[in-house]
Write a protein that holds these residues in place. Structure first.
Motif, PDB file in Angstrom:
ATOM      1  N   SER A 214       8.841  95.262 105.583  1.00 45.62           N
ATOM      2  CA  SER A 214       7.300  95.741 105.298  1.00 45.62           C
ATOM      3  C   SER A 214       7.144  95.051 103.748  1.00 45.62           C
ATOM      4  O   SER A 214       6.078  95.015 103.311  1.00 45.62           O
ATOM      5  CB  SER A 214       7.222  97.212 105.337  1.00 45.62           C
ATOM      6  OG  SER A 214       7.757  97.773 104.347  1.00 45.62           O
ATOM      7  N   ILE A 215       8.119  94.649 102.972  1.00 49.99           N
ATOM      8  CA  ILE A 215       7.906  93.926 101.906  1.00 49.99           C
ATOM      9  C   ILE A 215       7.175  92.648 101.772  1.00 49.99           C
ATOM     10  O   ILE A 215       7.381  92.038 102.497  1.00 49.99           O
ATOM     11  CB  ILE A 215       9.236  93.731 101.119  1.00 49.99           C
ATOM     12  CG1 ILE A 215      10.321  94.920 100.946  1.00 49.99           C
ATOM     13  CG2 ILE A 215       8.806  93.227  99.653  1.00 49.99           C
ATOM     14  CD1 ILE A 215      11.693  94.791 100.639  1.00 49.99           C
ATOM     15  N   PRO A 216       6.070  92.691 101.024  1.00 49.27           N
ATOM     16  CA  PRO A 216       5.135  91.412 101.076  1.00 49.27           C
ATOM     17  C   PRO A 216       6.007  90.208 100.750  1.00 49.27           C
ATOM     18  O   PRO A 216       6.888  90.258  99.798  1.00 49.27           O
ATOM     19  CB  PRO A 216       4.040  91.799 100.281  1.00 49.27           C
ATOM     20  CG  PRO A 216       3.955  93.024  99.731  1.00 49.27           C
ATOM     21  CD  PRO A 216       5.436  93.617 100.023  1.00 49.27           C
ATOM     22  N   SER A 217       5.792  89.127 101.480  1.00 42.59           N
ATOM     23  CA  SER A 217       6.634  87.975 101.284  1.00 42.59           C
ATOM     24  C   SER A 217       6.646  87.340  99.823  1.00 42.59           C
ATOM     25  O   SER A 217       7.582  86.922  99.213  1.00 42.59           O
ATOM     26  CB  SER A 217       6.404  86.781 102.222  1.00 42.59           C
ATOM     27  OG  SER A 217       4.993  86.566 102.198  1.00 42.59           O
ATOM     28  N   LEU A 218       5.404  87.293  99.265  1.00 43.43           N
ATOM     29  CA  LEU A 218       5.182  86.730  97.896  1.00 43.43           C
ATOM     30  C   LEU A 218       6.055  87.591  96.919  1.00 43.43           C
ATOM     31  O   LEU A 218       6.995  87.030  96.054  1.00 43.43           O
ATOM     32  CB  LEU A 218       3.863  86.536  97.643  1.00 43.43           C
ATOM     33  CG  LEU A 218       3.314  85.967  96.283  1.00 43.43           C
ATOM     34  CD1 LEU A 218       3.974  84.645  96.400  1.00 43.43           C
ATOM     35  CD2 LEU A 218       2.031  85.970  95.989  1.00 43.43           C
ATOM     36  N   ALA A 219       5.930  88.993  97.229  1.00 45.20           N
ATOM     37  CA  ALA A 219       6.648  89.858  96.085  1.00 45.20           C
ATOM     38  C   ALA A 219       8.306  89.701  96.307  1.00 45.20           C
ATOM     39  O   ALA A 219       8.941  89.467  95.256  1.00 45.20           O
ATOM     40  CB  ALA A 219       6.329  91.059  96.448  1.00 45.20           C
ATOM     41  N   LEU A 220       8.628  89.446  97.523  1.00 39.29           N
ATOM     42  CA  LEU A 220      10.145  89.190  97.805  1.00 39.29           C
ATOM     43  C   LEU A 220      10.491  87.911  97.117  1.00 39.29           C
ATOM     44  O   LEU A 220      11.455  87.830  96.239  1.00 39.29           O
ATOM     45  CB  LEU A 220      10.378  89.231  99.282  1.00 39.29           C
ATOM     46  CG  LEU A 220      11.801  89.313  99.415  1.00 39.29           C
ATOM     47  CD1 LEU A 220      12.423  90.716  99.025  1.00 39.29           C
ATOM     48  CD2 LEU A 220      12.165  89.319 101.076  1.00 39.29           C
ATOM     49  N   PHE A 221       9.681  86.766  97.426  1.00 37.48           N
ATOM     50  CA  PHE A 221       9.939  85.536  96.749  1.00 37.48           C
ATOM     51  C   PHE A 221      10.045  85.731  95.066  1.00 37.48           C
ATOM     52  O   PHE A 221      10.909  85.010  94.708  1.00 37.48           O
ATOM     53  CB  PHE A 221       8.988  84.365  96.952  1.00 37.48           C
ATOM     54  CG  PHE A 221       8.644  84.027  98.444  1.00 37.48           C
ATOM     55  CD1 PHE A 221       9.827  84.342  99.213  1.00 37.48           C
ATOM     56  CD2 PHE A 221       7.577  83.351  98.840  1.00 37.48           C
ATOM     57  CE1 PHE A 221       9.866  84.045 100.555  1.00 37.48           C
ATOM     58  CE2 PHE A 221       7.661  83.106 100.259  1.00 37.48           C
ATOM     59  CZ  PHE A 221       8.676  83.280 101.058  1.00 37.48           C
ATOM     60  N   LEU A 222       9.136  86.362  94.653  1.00 32.53           N
ATOM     61  CA  LEU A 222       9.253  86.694  92.942  1.00 32.53           C
ATOM     62  C   LEU A 222      10.214  87.291  92.398  1.00 32.53           C
ATOM     63  O   LEU A 222      10.616  87.182  91.387  1.00 32.53           O
ATOM     64  CB  LEU A 222       7.793  87.194  92.769  1.00 32.53           C
ATOM     65  CG  LEU A 222       6.529  86.069  92.938  1.00 32.53           C
ATOM     66  CD1 LEU A 222       5.308  86.995  92.720  1.00 32.53           C
ATOM     67  CD2 LEU A 222       6.792  85.067  91.955  1.00 32.53           C
ATOM     68  N   ILE A 223      10.778  88.566  93.196  1.00 33.69           N
ATOM     69  CA  ILE A 223      11.706  89.279  92.541  1.00 33.69           C
ATOM     70  C   ILE A 223      13.071  88.743  92.998  1.00 33.69           C
ATOM     71  O   ILE A 223      13.913  89.150  92.195  1.00 33.69           O
ATOM     72  CB  ILE A 223      11.559  90.592  93.397  1.00 33.69           C
ATOM     73  CG1 ILE A 223      11.714  90.771  94.685  1.00 33.69           C
ATOM     74  CG2 ILE A 223      10.453  91.416  92.414  1.00 33.69           C
ATOM     75  CD1 ILE A 223      11.963  91.967  94.957  1.00 33.69           C
ATOM     76  N   MET A 224      13.335  87.639  94.042  1.00 27.25           N
ATOM     77  CA  MET A 224      14.652  87.155  94.053  1.00 27.25           C
ATOM     78  C   MET A 224      15.223  86.799  93.073  1.00 27.25           C
ATOM     79  O   MET A 224      16.650  86.736  92.792  1.00 27.25           O
ATOM     80  CB  MET A 224      14.328  86.044  95.249  1.00 27.25           C
ATOM     81  CG  MET A 224      14.978  86.419  96.776  1.00 27.25           C
ATOM     82  SD  MET A 224      16.071  87.635  96.848  1.00 27.25           S
ATOM     83  CE  MET A 224      15.908  88.458  98.273  1.00 27.25           C
ATOM     84  N   PRO A 225      14.564  85.744  92.123  1.00 29.55           N
ATOM     85  CA  PRO A 225      15.251  85.321  91.231  1.00 29.55           C
ATOM     86  C   PRO A 225      16.059  86.296  90.384  1.00 29.55           C
ATOM     87  O   PRO A 225      16.954  86.027  89.622  1.00 29.55           O
ATOM     88  CB  PRO A 225      14.335  84.624  90.205  1.00 29.55           C
ATOM     89  CG  PRO A 225      13.223  84.352  91.033  1.00 29.55           C
ATOM     90  CD  PRO A 225      13.359  85.297  92.279  1.00 29.55           C
ATOM     91  N   ALA A 226      15.539  87.435  89.961  1.00 25.02           N
ATOM     92  CA  ALA A 226      16.069  88.502  89.032  1.00 25.02           C
ATOM     93  C   ALA A 226      17.119  89.063  89.968  1.00 25.02           C
ATOM     94  O   ALA A 226      18.222  89.230  89.227  1.00 25.02           O
ATOM     95  CB  ALA A 226      15.062  89.558  89.064  1.00 25.02           C
ATOM     96  N   ILE A 227      17.133  89.274  91.340  1.00 26.00           N
ATOM     97  CA  ILE A 227      18.108  89.492  92.043  1.00 26.00           C
ATOM     98  C   ILE A 227      19.493  88.718  92.358  1.00 26.00           C
ATOM     99  O   ILE A 227      20.423  89.171  91.952  1.00 26.00           O
ATOM    100  CB  ILE A 227      17.881  89.987  93.465  1.00 26.00           C
ATOM    101  CG1 ILE A 227      16.808  91.219  93.414  1.00 26.00           C
ATOM    102  CG2 ILE A 227      19.013  90.664  94.230  1.00 26.00           C
ATOM    103  CD1 ILE A 227      16.131  91.468  94.680  1.00 26.00           C
ATOM    104  N   LEU A 228      19.233  87.357  92.274  1.00 26.09           N
ATOM    105  CA  LEU A 228      20.317  86.272  92.519  1.00 26.09           C
ATOM    106  C   LEU A 228      20.342  85.586  91.405  1.00 26.09           C
ATOM    107  O   LEU A 228      21.586  84.996  91.166  1.00 26.09           O
ATOM    108  CB  LEU A 228      19.797  85.283  93.621  1.00 26.09           C
ATOM    109  CG  LEU A 228      19.162  85.981  95.024  1.00 26.09           C
ATOM    110  CD1 LEU A 228      18.579  84.831  95.703  1.00 26.09           C
ATOM    111  CD2 LEU A 228      20.427  86.346  95.746  1.00 26.09           C
TER     112      LEU A 228
END
Ligand SMILES: Nc1ncnc2c1ncn2[C@@H]1O[C@H](COP(=O)(O)OP(=O)(O)O)[C@@H](O)[C@H]1O
Ligand SMILES: [Mg+2]
Lengths: 214, 349
Positions: A60-74
């Motif tokens: 249910s996480i919006p894709s754009l949000a996931l794309f945007l927070i990925m750099p912080a996680i990875l």
């Protein structure tokens, strides 16, 4: 239109190539992770609900949000294709764990009982009885995940890596329709080709399934 | 020999499915567990190959405690047949049959050759080998199930209502072939059914279970019919047990009347023979309609068949034939009754 394609031929191909691996690598990764986790949800019954819930939340996480927070996680750069690959792998995983678990549950019955009674050990039984029997349902899940990924890749264009999505942003910036149309047509074609490929694969792998439903 | 020694199974939740069961299943024979639904037959069966573990007591095969053996290895030495066959839908018939040999490490080519050979033994055509289970009828699937259980030539077979899901005519055929096959292979068989007729037909020994996994009686089919231990068994065996008992008396020595008497006609009913003297049918009151002969018997057949034939023929007699099918006598109701009385006197004295 034809002129546009002729002039930008190599660029379009590059976008298409990127689109393909951005969409399909996550399918492979998602499957690799979903199989053991889905199996775990079946073997340890109490884990089923938490695992299914986790999948639901992730999906249910919006894709754009996931794309945007990925750099912080990875710890990757904003323009790294890894952000897209990992995000889409998460979606595929979220979608397929439940499919794998439900598919494995659905094949429990006379045949698996007979397998146990004939002296299969659990792992061999999983490989030779349960997984093959669950394959039609699991491959149906893979079809859905693949088509979903192909359409989601384009969203990546908003953060600079998006395969055919790049054609959409370019068209918008320049006020041209041509790149947008080419992008849409190619992405629909790609989805159709992948879908058909999986159906053909399924026919090859599960000849018995067609016999049964005839 | 399979031995149950004071075996009890209590499921979590408190159901005692089997209570202190002690019984011996002789080597090379069919022992039938029969009883109403829910009385612990399946549970008892499944403890033999450790699909269910007993709460207390021991089960041993030829003196070896089953719980001391590796479960997978044990199970490969025990054939298992269940109600809906439980075939693998994704494997062809030959690969289904080859399952246990493949688990045992036999190479695929040999296992398949073996499988095709077994198909013949259970009465199926070799052309079925490459079909999938979904392409077979219920009766055919059940035969494949039996072939699969036999493939590794296990000394022991467990069969849980194997013929219950097929229609009565197919079931009758399967039962007959099962007995023929067992005469060849001589396995030690534990056979579960809720059908007393099936138990009597197939069992060398019949164990009647009652609610709660208690044994009501163990004995040969004849013993159960002649001498039920209590009202429960008598009731379960049924009111027509006298008629069932006829299955155990053969027509050897049964008095017959000359065939010619019936060829000439008795009370308007005449027996027609063909040129070779084989019975063709009956005519009634000189009508041209020939009623087909419903059946004939030989000296080896049971009195149950003879009685059935006599009741259903228009002349009230059963026609006996010799090895060539030539009519050589006719048995009347009176001669059947006399023969039965003789047989009773013999078994009593
Ligand atoms: N896994 C189980 N858990 C709890 N109760 C069970 C289980 N299996 C069987 N039972 C109970 O044990 C009793 C005997 O069952 P079963 O052996 O299957 O009977 P049968 O084969 O004679 O019909 C029944 O009351 C049944 O409900
Ligand atoms: Mg049962």
């Amino acid at each position: 239109m034809i002129e546009y394609i002729q002039n930008n031929y190599s660029e379009i191909l590059t976008d298409l190539g990127q689109h393909i691996w951005l969409a399909l690598v996550p399918v492979v990764l998602g499957v690799i992770f979903a199989l053991p986790v889905g199996y775990l949800a079946v073997r340890r019954g109490w884990l089923y609900q938490p695992i299914v819930n986790l999948g639901g939340v992730l999906y249910s996480i919006p894709s754009l949000a996931l794309f945007l927070i990925m750099p912080a996680i990875l710890g990757t750069g904003t323009l790294s294709p890894l952000n897209i690959v990992v995000s889409l792998a998460v979606y595929t995983f979220a979608l397929l764990t439940r499919t794998v678990a439900d598919a494995l549950l659905s094949v429990q019955g006379q045949a698996t009982q007979a397998a146990e009674a004939m002296g299969f050990r659990p792992f061999r039984q999983l490989l030779q009885v349960e997984l093959p029997m669950a394959l039609p349902v699991m491959l149906a899940g893979v079809r859905v995940a693949t088509v979903a990924n192909i359409s989601l890749v384009s969203v990546g264009a908003l953060i600079g890596v998006g395969g055919l999505g790049a054609l959409f942003t370019r068209g918008l910036q320049l006020g041209f329709m041509e790149p947008i149309i080419v992008g849409i047509v190619l992405s629909v074609l790609l989805a159709a080709v992948c879908d058909i490929a999986i159906v053909l694969l399924q026919r090859r792998l599960t000849p018995w399934d067609r016999v049964a439903t005839r | 020999m399979i031995t149950f020694d004071a075996v009890t199974k209590a499921f979590p939740g408190g159901t005692v499915a089997v209570d202190n069961l002690s019984i011996e299943l002789p080597t090379g024979q069919i022992t039938v567990f029969v009883g109403p639904s829910g009385c612990g037959k399946t549970t008892s069966l499944r403890m033999i190959n450790r699909l269910i573990e007993p709460t207390s007591g021991t089960i041993s095969i030829d003196g070896e405690d089953v719980t001391k053996q590796d479960a997978a290895v044990l199970r490969r030495k025990i054939g298992y047949v269940i109600q809906h066959a439980g075939l693998f839908p994704h494997r062809t018939v030959q690969d289904n049959i080859a399952t246990v040999p493949l688990l045992n490490g036999v190479n695929k080519k040999q296992a398949r050759e073996n499988a095709v050979e077994l198909l013949g033994r259970v009465g199926l055509d070799a052309s079925m080998a490459t079909r999938y289970p979904a392409q077979l009828s219920g009766g055919q699937q059940q035969r494949v199930g039996v072939a699969r259980a036999l493939a590794a030539d296990p000394p022991v077979m467990l069969m849980d209502e194997p013929f219950s899901a097929v229609d009565p005519i197919v079931r009758d055929g399967l039962q007959k072939e099962f007995l023929r096959l067992q005469a060849e292979v001589g396995k030690t068989i534990a056979f579960v059914t809720h059908d007393i007729d099936e138990a009597i037909k197939l069992g060398d020994t019949v164990a009647v279970f009652r609610e709660g996994g208690h044994l009501a009686q163990v004995g040969t089919p004849q013993e159960l019919l002649d001498d039920p231990a209590d009202d429960f068994v008598a009731d379960f065996v049924g009111r027509d047990r006298g008629f069932r008992g006829l299955s155990f008396v053969t027509a050897e020595g049964l008095e017959v009347e000359p065939v010619q008497t019936y060829v000439d006609g008795v009370r308007g009913v005449r027996l027609l023979l063909d040129d070779a003297g084989r019975p063709r049918g009956w005519t009634v009151n000189g009508s041209d309609d020939v009623r087909a002969i419903t059946g004939t018997f030989t000296k080896q057949d049971s009195l149950r068949l003879v009685t059935d034939l006599a009741i259903s023929s228009p002349a009230g007699v059963a026609v006996r034939v010799d090895g060539d099918g030539v009519a050589d006598g006719a048995a009347t109701h009176a001669s059947i009754a006399d023969h039965l009385a003789d047989a009773r006197r013999e078994s009593a004295g």
